[in-house]
Design a protein around this motif. Structure first.
Motif, PDB file in Angstrom:
ATOM      1  N   LEU A  78       1.665 -60.668  14.296  1.00 16.27           N
ATOM      2  CA  LEU A  78       0.820 -59.683  14.497  1.00 16.27           C
ATOM      3  C   LEU A  78       0.814 -58.184  13.564  1.00 16.27           C
ATOM      4  O   LEU A  78      -0.098 -57.658  13.427  1.00 16.27           O
ATOM      5  CB  LEU A  78       1.197 -59.163  16.190  1.00 16.27           C
ATOM      6  N   LEU A  79       2.219 -58.470  13.372  1.00 15.27           N
ATOM      7  CA  LEU A  79       2.927 -57.488  12.187  1.00 15.27           C
ATOM      8  C   LEU A  79       1.622 -57.507  10.905  1.00 15.27           C
ATOM      9  O   LEU A  79       1.724 -56.098  10.517  1.00 15.27           O
ATOM     10  CB  LEU A  79       3.788 -57.637  11.819  1.00 15.27           C
ATOM     11  N   ALA A  80       1.526 -58.213  10.349  1.00 11.22           N
ATOM     12  CA  ALA A  80       0.956 -58.732   9.035  1.00 11.22           C
ATOM     13  C   ALA A  80      -0.996 -58.295   9.924  1.00 11.22           C
ATOM     14  O   ALA A  80      -1.484 -59.176   8.469  1.00 11.22           O
ATOM     15  CB  ALA A  80       1.258 -59.909   7.848  1.00 11.22           C
ATOM     16  N   ALA A  86      -9.457 -59.440  17.367  1.00  9.91           N
ATOM     17  CA  ALA A  86     -10.054 -58.696  16.670  1.00  9.91           C
ATOM     18  C   ALA A  86      -9.683 -57.499  16.527  1.00  9.91           C
ATOM     19  O   ALA A  86      -8.837 -57.362  17.026  1.00  9.91           O
ATOM     20  CB  ALA A  86     -11.458 -59.151  17.630  1.00  9.91           C
ATOM     21  N   PHE A  87     -10.733 -56.092  15.913  1.00  8.26           N
ATOM     22  CA  PHE A  87     -10.256 -54.837  15.168  1.00  8.26           C
ATOM     23  C   PHE A  87     -10.318 -54.797  16.575  1.00  8.26           C
ATOM     24  O   PHE A  87      -8.854 -54.141  17.004  1.00  8.26           O
ATOM     25  CB  PHE A  87     -11.174 -54.218  14.581  1.00  8.26           C
ATOM     26  N   ASP A  88     -10.524 -54.090  17.768  1.00 11.77           N
ATOM     27  CA  ASP A  88     -10.557 -53.790  18.811  1.00 11.77           C
ATOM     28  C   ASP A  88     -10.246 -54.296  20.317  1.00 11.77           C
ATOM     29  O   ASP A  88     -10.905 -53.752  21.185  1.00 11.77           O
ATOM     30  CB  ASP A  88     -11.139 -52.506  18.539  1.00 11.77           C
ATOM     31  N   GLU A  89     -10.780 -55.154  19.801  1.00 15.13           N
ATOM     32  CA  GLU A  89     -10.987 -55.799  21.388  1.00 15.13           C
ATOM     33  C   GLU A  89     -10.150 -56.824  21.776  1.00 15.13           C
ATOM     34  O   GLU A  89      -9.300 -57.460  20.358  1.00 15.13           O
ATOM     35  CB  GLU A  89     -12.499 -56.366  21.676  1.00 15.13           C
ATOM     36  N   TYR A 102      -7.934 -56.458  10.276  1.00 18.66           N
ATOM     37  CA  TYR A 102      -6.807 -55.398  10.139  1.00 18.66           C
ATOM     38  C   TYR A 102      -7.660 -55.156  12.283  1.00 18.66           C
ATOM     39  O   TYR A 102      -8.131 -55.163  12.655  1.00 18.66           O
ATOM     40  CB  TYR A 102      -7.648 -53.897   9.374  1.00 18.66           C
ATOM     41  N   SER A 103      -6.136 -54.986  13.098  1.00 21.13           N
ATOM     42  CA  SER A 103      -6.017 -55.124  14.559  1.00 21.13           C
ATOM     43  C   SER A 103      -5.491 -53.828  15.363  1.00 21.13           C
ATOM     44  O   SER A 103      -4.279 -54.973  15.210  1.00 21.13           O
ATOM     45  CB  SER A 103      -5.864 -56.597  14.617  1.00 21.13           C
ATOM     46  N   ASN A 104      -6.633 -53.178  15.941  1.00 18.77           N
ATOM     47  CA  ASN A 104      -6.085 -52.754  16.840  1.00 18.77           C
ATOM     48  C   ASN A 104      -5.124 -53.399  17.729  1.00 18.77           C
ATOM     49  O   ASN A 104      -4.059 -52.830  19.034  1.00 18.77           O
ATOM     50  CB  ASN A 104      -6.618 -51.835  17.339  1.00 18.77           C
ATOM     51  N   VAL A 188     -10.882 -57.286   5.464  1.00 14.66           N
ATOM     52  CA  VAL A 188     -11.688 -56.159   4.909  1.00 14.66           C
ATOM     53  C   VAL A 188     -10.659 -55.223   5.259  1.00 14.66           C
ATOM     54  O   VAL A 188      -9.668 -55.407   5.877  1.00 14.66           O
ATOM     55  CB  VAL A 188     -12.721 -55.732   5.623  1.00 14.66           C
ATOM     56  N   LEU A 189     -10.128 -54.109   3.871  1.00 16.19           N
ATOM     57  CA  LEU A 189      -9.511 -52.561   4.127  1.00 16.19           C
ATOM     58  C   LEU A 189     -10.458 -52.290   5.282  1.00 16.19           C
ATOM     59  O   LEU A 189     -11.374 -51.324   4.289  1.00 16.19           O
ATOM     60  CB  LEU A 189      -9.278 -51.946   2.885  1.00 16.19           C
ATOM     61  N   PRO A 190     -10.320 -50.737   6.307  1.00 15.17           N
ATOM     62  CA  PRO A 190     -10.721 -50.456   7.080  1.00 15.17           C
ATOM     63  C   PRO A 190     -11.312 -49.447   6.109  1.00 15.17           C
ATOM     64  O   PRO A 190     -10.568 -48.581   5.225  1.00 15.17           O
ATOM     65  CB  PRO A 190     -10.244 -49.376   7.858  1.00 15.17           C
ATOM     66  N   GLY A 191     -12.432 -48.715   5.987  1.00 15.59           N
ATOM     67  CA  GLY A 191     -13.338 -48.134   4.971  1.00 15.59           C
ATOM     68  C   GLY A 191     -13.241 -47.644   3.631  1.00 15.59           C
ATOM     69  O   GLY A 191     -13.937 -47.261   2.918  1.00 15.59           O
TER      70      GLY A 191
END
Length: 272
Positions: A78-80, A86-89, A102-104, A188-191
């Motif tokens: 989770l930390l890594a 998923a990103f936001d789900e 990358y996951s919120n 993917v690195l967001p942005g």
């Protein structure tokens, strides 16, 4: 000492910006703008949350390799950002450890995991474990450990000094957090698009040889930190022995992609 390079934030196309640079011993080398103004951190919340998770680990409340999040995943996953969430789900899109997603949602599950283990709501745990001991009285988290922090440049400079010379954690734990977890993992690195490899430590992004990147072209490969969609960033460059923070009130976008590396290179150049 006042760094002239910090004045570059005056040229940024943002309503308000503040920035500062700090050494490991807590010496603030310079600031510019309203350093006591509170800004939404967006994902710069994550390094603060990760630090609280590492305190929980050192206190024995959790283990880095115990199950957490989706089946087969651990606190470390989770930390890594390798839990497969998923990103936001809160849905699984890959097996743990395979891809850097990358996951919120992953950080929200981390917060829930620590809260359950300690019996303390995560925002309160963060306050007791990190914010209060460092004197970060203007920083708060009400909501998601992934993105709902609020802070000031003055407070984040305290945190950036701690990252360089840890007092709240064993230096070995912090060294582990700045070491690539699951090396060779792409994602993917967001942005900034697809990066291979897309290196991360425990809650901190590691620069390595990523290109394009939000830090400077002269930033060392060992540079670590985080940026946020609210137009915020915090980096630590261990080779330069310095950390930089900038907070704004304009969302991340092409302006930041253009302005941030120039700013960082100017700061590092002035310090050389």
């Amino acid at each position: 000492m006042s760094l002239q390079s910090l004045a570059l934030i005056e040229n940024w196309p943002v309503p308000t910006a503040a920035a500062g640079v700090v050494r490991a011993d807590g010496t603030v080398l310079g600031t510019h703008g309203p350093v006591d103004a509170k800004f939404p951190l967006a994902s710069v919340t994550k390094p603060l949350a990760a630090y609280a998770v590492l305190v929980a680990y050192e206190e024995g409340a959790i283990e880095l390799d115990e199950p957490a999040g989706p089946p087969g995943a651990t606190v470390r996953h989770l930390l890594a950002h390798t839990s497969g969430l998923a990103f936001d789900e809160h849905r699984v899109t890959a097996p743990p450890g395979e891809r850097r997603l990358y996951s919120n949602a992953g950080f929200e599950q981390l917060g829930d995991h620590v809260a359950k283990a300690t019996g303390i709501p995560f925002g309160e745990y963060l306050r007791q474990a990190v914010l209060e001991p460092l004197g970060m009285t203007s920083t708060s988290l009400a909501g998601s450990p992934a993105k709902d922090g609020v802070s000031t440049v003055a407070d984040l400079l305290r945190f950036a000094a701690e990252l360089q010379a840890p007092r709240l954690l064993d230096p070995r734990t912090v060294a582990e957090a700045m070491t690539v977890q699951y090396p060779g993992t792409k994602g993917v690195l967001p942005g900034y698009g697809h990066q291979n490899p897309n290196d991360w430590g425990l809650g901190f992004e590691i620069r390595d040889s990523k290109s394009p990147h939000w830090t400077g072209s002269s930033s060392s490969p060992r540079t670590f930190g985080h940026f946020g969609q609210s137009g915020t960033f915090l980096w630590v460059d261990p080779d330069a022995g310095v950390a930089g923070v900038a907070l704004t009130d304009r969302a991340f976008g092409p302006w930041a992609v253009e302005a941030w590396p120039v700013f960082t290179d100017a700061v590092l150049g002035e310090l050389r």
